[in-house]
Scaffold this motif. Structure first.
Motif, PDB file in Angstrom:
ATOM      1  N   ALA A   4       0.877  -1.098  -0.146  1.00 21.35           N
ATOM      2  CA  ALA A   4       0.123  -0.031  -0.014  1.00 21.35           C
ATOM      3  C   ALA A   4       0.971   1.285  -0.013  1.00 21.35           C
ATOM      4  CB  ALA A   4      -0.793   0.187   1.137  1.00 21.35           C
ATOM      5  N   ILE A   5       0.703   1.943  -1.177  1.00 21.36           N
ATOM      6  CA  ILE A   5       1.764   3.168  -1.052  1.00 21.36           C
ATOM      7  C   ILE A   5       0.806   4.464  -0.687  1.00 21.36           C
ATOM      8  CG2 ILE A   5       2.828   4.541  -2.769  1.00 21.36           C
ATOM      9  CD1 ILE A   5       3.237   2.257  -4.497  1.00 21.36           C
ATOM     10  N   VAL A   6       1.277   5.164   0.167  1.00 19.09           N
ATOM     11  CA  VAL A   6       0.511   6.407   0.639  1.00 19.09           C
ATOM     12  C   VAL A   6       1.169   7.812   0.089  1.00 19.09           C
ATOM     13  CG1 VAL A   6      -0.077   7.771   2.876  1.00 19.09           C
ATOM     14  CG2 VAL A   6      -0.632   5.327   2.548  1.00 19.09           C
ATOM     15  N   HIS A  71       4.136   1.774   2.341  1.00 16.78           N
ATOM     16  CA  HIS A  71       5.065   2.630   1.939  1.00 16.78           C
ATOM     17  C   HIS A  71       4.954   3.901   1.704  1.00 16.78           C
ATOM     18  CE1 HIS A  71       8.629   3.079  -1.185  1.00 16.78           C
ATOM     19  NE2 HIS A  71       8.809   4.221  -0.280  1.00 16.78           N
ATOM     20  N   ILE A  72       5.076   4.716   2.840  1.00 14.40           N
ATOM     21  CA  ILE A  72       4.506   6.153   2.947  1.00 14.40           C
ATOM     22  C   ILE A  72       5.609   7.297   2.335  1.00 14.40           C
ATOM     23  CG2 ILE A  72       4.039   8.108   4.405  1.00 14.40           C
ATOM     24  CD1 ILE A  72       3.438   5.996   6.462  1.00 14.40           C
ATOM     25  N   HIS A  73       5.089   8.053   1.408  1.00 12.61           N
ATOM     26  CA  HIS A  73       6.112   9.087   0.642  1.00 12.61           C
ATOM     27  C   HIS A  73       5.457  10.333   1.210  1.00 12.61           C
ATOM     28  CE1 HIS A  73       7.662   6.757  -2.811  1.00 12.61           C
ATOM     29  NE2 HIS A  73       6.676   5.874  -2.258  1.00 12.61           N
ATOM     30  N   GLN A  74       6.497  10.952   1.990  1.00 13.41           N
ATOM     31  CA  GLN A  74       6.417  12.238   2.674  1.00 13.41           C
ATOM     32  C   GLN A  74       6.230  12.269   3.941  1.00 13.41           C
ATOM     33  OE1 GLN A  74       7.281  14.536   0.277  1.00 13.41           O
ATOM     34  NE2 GLN A  74       7.570  16.319   1.505  1.00 13.41           N
ATOM     35  N   LEU A  75       7.312  12.524   4.729  1.00 11.19           N
ATOM     36  CA  LEU A  75       7.141  12.551   6.195  1.00 11.19           C
ATOM     37  C   LEU A  75       6.306  13.451   6.789  1.00 11.19           C
ATOM     38  CD1 LEU A  75       8.113  11.491   8.748  1.00 11.19           C
ATOM     39  CD2 LEU A  75       9.856  13.130   8.833  1.00 11.19           C
ATOM     40  N   ASN A  76       6.324  14.801   6.416  1.00 10.63           N
ATOM     41  CA  ASN A  76       5.498  15.934   7.013  1.00 10.63           C
ATOM     42  C   ASN A  76       4.359  15.955   5.925  1.00 10.63           C
ATOM     43  OD1 ASN A  76       7.332  17.002   8.974  1.00 10.63           O
ATOM     44  ND2 ASN A  76       8.535  17.723   7.594  1.00 10.63           N
ATOM     45  N   SER A  77       3.359  14.951   6.342  1.00  9.56           N
ATOM     46  CA  SER A  77       1.863  14.810   5.380  1.00  9.56           C
ATOM     47  C   SER A  77       0.969  14.339   6.259  1.00  9.56           C
ATOM     48  CB  SER A  77       2.502  14.309   4.332  1.00  9.56           C
ATOM     49  OG  SER A  77       2.345  12.753   4.550  1.00  9.56           O
ATOM     50  N   VAL A  95       7.610   1.641   5.468  1.00  8.05           N
ATOM     51  CA  VAL A  95       8.919   2.220   4.633  1.00  8.05           C
ATOM     52  C   VAL A  95       8.544   3.591   4.342  1.00  8.05           C
ATOM     53  CG1 VAL A  95      10.053   1.801   2.537  1.00  8.05           C
ATOM     54  CG2 VAL A  95       9.418  -0.015   3.798  1.00  8.05           C
ATOM     55  N   LEU A  96       9.789   4.562   4.630  1.00 10.04           N
ATOM     56  CA  LEU A  96       9.450   5.888   4.419  1.00 10.04           C
ATOM     57  C   LEU A  96      10.409   6.192   3.060  1.00 10.04           C
ATOM     58  CD1 LEU A  96       8.277   8.902   5.029  1.00 10.04           C
ATOM     59  CD2 LEU A  96      10.375   8.769   6.744  1.00 10.04           C
ATOM     60  N   THR A  97      10.002   7.020   2.400  1.00 11.17           N
ATOM     61  CA  THR A  97      10.566   7.625   1.578  1.00 11.17           C
ATOM     62  C   THR A  97      10.209   9.364   1.374  1.00 11.17           C
ATOM     63  OG1 THR A  97      10.840   6.222  -0.161  1.00 11.17           O
ATOM     64  CG2 THR A  97      10.944   8.139  -1.053  1.00 11.17           C
ATOM     65  N   ASP A  98      10.920  10.148   1.316  1.00 12.76           N
ATOM     66  CA  ASP A  98      10.625  11.671   1.608  1.00 12.76           C
ATOM     67  C   ASP A  98      11.188  12.416   0.047  1.00 12.76           C
ATOM     68  OD1 ASP A  98       9.509  13.523   3.587  1.00 12.76           O
ATOM     69  OD2 ASP A  98      11.198  14.697   2.828  1.00 12.76           O
ATOM     70  N   HIS A  99      10.424  13.386  -0.125  1.00  7.57           N
ATOM     71  CA  HIS A  99      10.647  14.181  -1.292  1.00  7.57           C
ATOM     72  C   HIS A  99      10.860  15.706  -1.018  1.00  7.57           C
ATOM     73  CE1 HIS A  99       9.755  10.700  -3.719  1.00  7.57           C
ATOM     74  NE2 HIS A  99       8.594  10.598  -2.998  1.00  7.57           N
ATOM     75  N   GLY A 100      11.175  15.904   0.070  1.00 11.51           N
ATOM     76  CA  GLY A 100      11.098  17.514   0.468  1.00 11.51           C
ATOM     77  C   GLY A 100      10.100  18.048   0.834  1.00 11.51           C
TER      78      GLY A 100
END
Length: 346
Positions: A4-6, A71-77, A95-100
């Motif tokens: 699941a991608i968030v 898999h979460i994309h963006q910590l501050n969200s 799993v965390l991926t951040d894009h700024g």
């Protein structure tokens, strides 16, 4: 394995930034290598979508609970705030991926303590790892980089432009630096959505009398054509503008990867993950915000065309390679989780 991608938003319509593009292309690439996944969009705390269709909270809960990995994309969200809570309650590894960038959301009050619930980090650059987790609270971490081969094949070149800037019209992207540093008689094309109308008006003013053209509503085909038309793609991102300091500069530089995948060399600012990406592929970097340094570099590039004929990175910047790296991360956290469950059961 089902993922699941968030993400706050997927690519399309008004959502045309690198972060949105990243999630959309990664999802497709994962499916191509046989990894089942679905994209859950959480743009606000009370707004949820699955593959662009509105869903209720109970369905959101169910979809995350049934996933093998979140898999979460963006910590501050809002997506991290909600997704992490649901995943932790249901013992789904994160799993965390951040894009700024990011959003104003309640989770920010917890600061880096939020990282304690993350099973693994999948970073788009080493710079991103320093930015998100300088003290290495997340022990399982790896670099997954990004892809550029989603750029559609462009038709034959009709005209040549010396330089081009591709990206949203926002101050931190630094299009003003490219205009101010443009050598006499050189041409520049600026392609991208206008996200700041006042800044766009400023760019138009300083471009008067120069060979600068704007393409504010380009589709994917026009963007691909620009990559082919340009001798060099410029990424002149800045760390400050108008008194505002950008504390989180480019974490990856997706435009650079797109250009390199097409075969067009890139000149970019020496900031964040963008510089890391350019150095990885032996491209030119310039001091961020220095019109003088940029002008000298652009002038030299016009008289030294050798570098513009030596880029062939398409096989190295594929989304499939990113998906394979993600697959390894997912397998790692699942293996670790099974081990922990085994210890508890024993």
């Amino acid at each position: 394995m089902h993922i699941a991608i968030v993400t706050p938003r997927q690519f399309g319509d008004d959502a045309k930034g690198g972060g949105e593009r990243y999630v959309t292309e990664l999802s497709a690439a994962l499916k191509k290598i046989g990894i089942s996944n679905e994209v859950l969009e959480i743009p606000r705390l009370r707004s949820w979508r699955c593959d662009s269709a509105e869903i209720g909270f109970s369905e959101l809960w169910s979809r995350i609970r049934k996933a093998d990995v979140l898999h979460i994309h963006q910590l501050n969200s809002p997506g991290f705030d909600i997704g992490a809570v649901i995943a932790r309650i249901n013992r789904v590894p994160i799993v965390l991926t951040d894009h700024g960038g990011g959003f104003i959301c309640p989770g920010r009050l917890l600061g880096r303590a939020r990282l304690l619930c993350v099973s693994a980090a999948a970073y788009v650059s080493a710079w991103s790892s320093y930015d998100i987790d300088p003290h290495k609270r997340i022990r399982n971490h790896t670099l997954i980089y990004g892809g550029g081969d989603h750029v559609t094949a462009a038709p034959e070149i009709d005209s040549i432009v010396d330089f081009a800037v591709v990206g949203r019209i926002l101050p931190h992207k630094g299009a003003h630096i490219a205009i101010e540093a443009l050598p006499d008689s050189a041409s520049l094309r600026i392609v991208g959505q206008v996200r700041d109308s006042e800044y766009y008006k400023y760019l138009a003013r300083i471009a008067e009398g120069k060979r600068v053209t704007f393409v504010p509503d380009a589709d994917d085909a026009e963007v691909a054509q620009t990559y082919k038309d340009a001798r060099y793609i410029l990424c002149p991102s800045v760390t400050s503008y108008g008194g505002h300091v950008y504390s989180r500069p480019e974490l990856l530089g997706l435009v650079a990867l797109e250009s390199l995948a097409v075969g067009t060399p890139v000149i970019g600012s020496r900031v964040g993950g963008l510089a890391e990406t350019l150095e990885r592929f032996s491209q030119q970097t310039v001091e961020a915000g220095s019109v003088k340094a940029w002008r000298e570099t652009l002038q030299n590039s016009l008289t030294n065309q050798a570098s513009s004929e030596s880029v062939n990175a398409r096989g190295e910047v594929t989304w499939e390679s990113v998906a394979v790296r993600c697959q390894r991360v997912y397998s790692s956290v699942l293996q670790s989780r099974r081990g922990q469950i085994g210890v508890v059961d024993a």
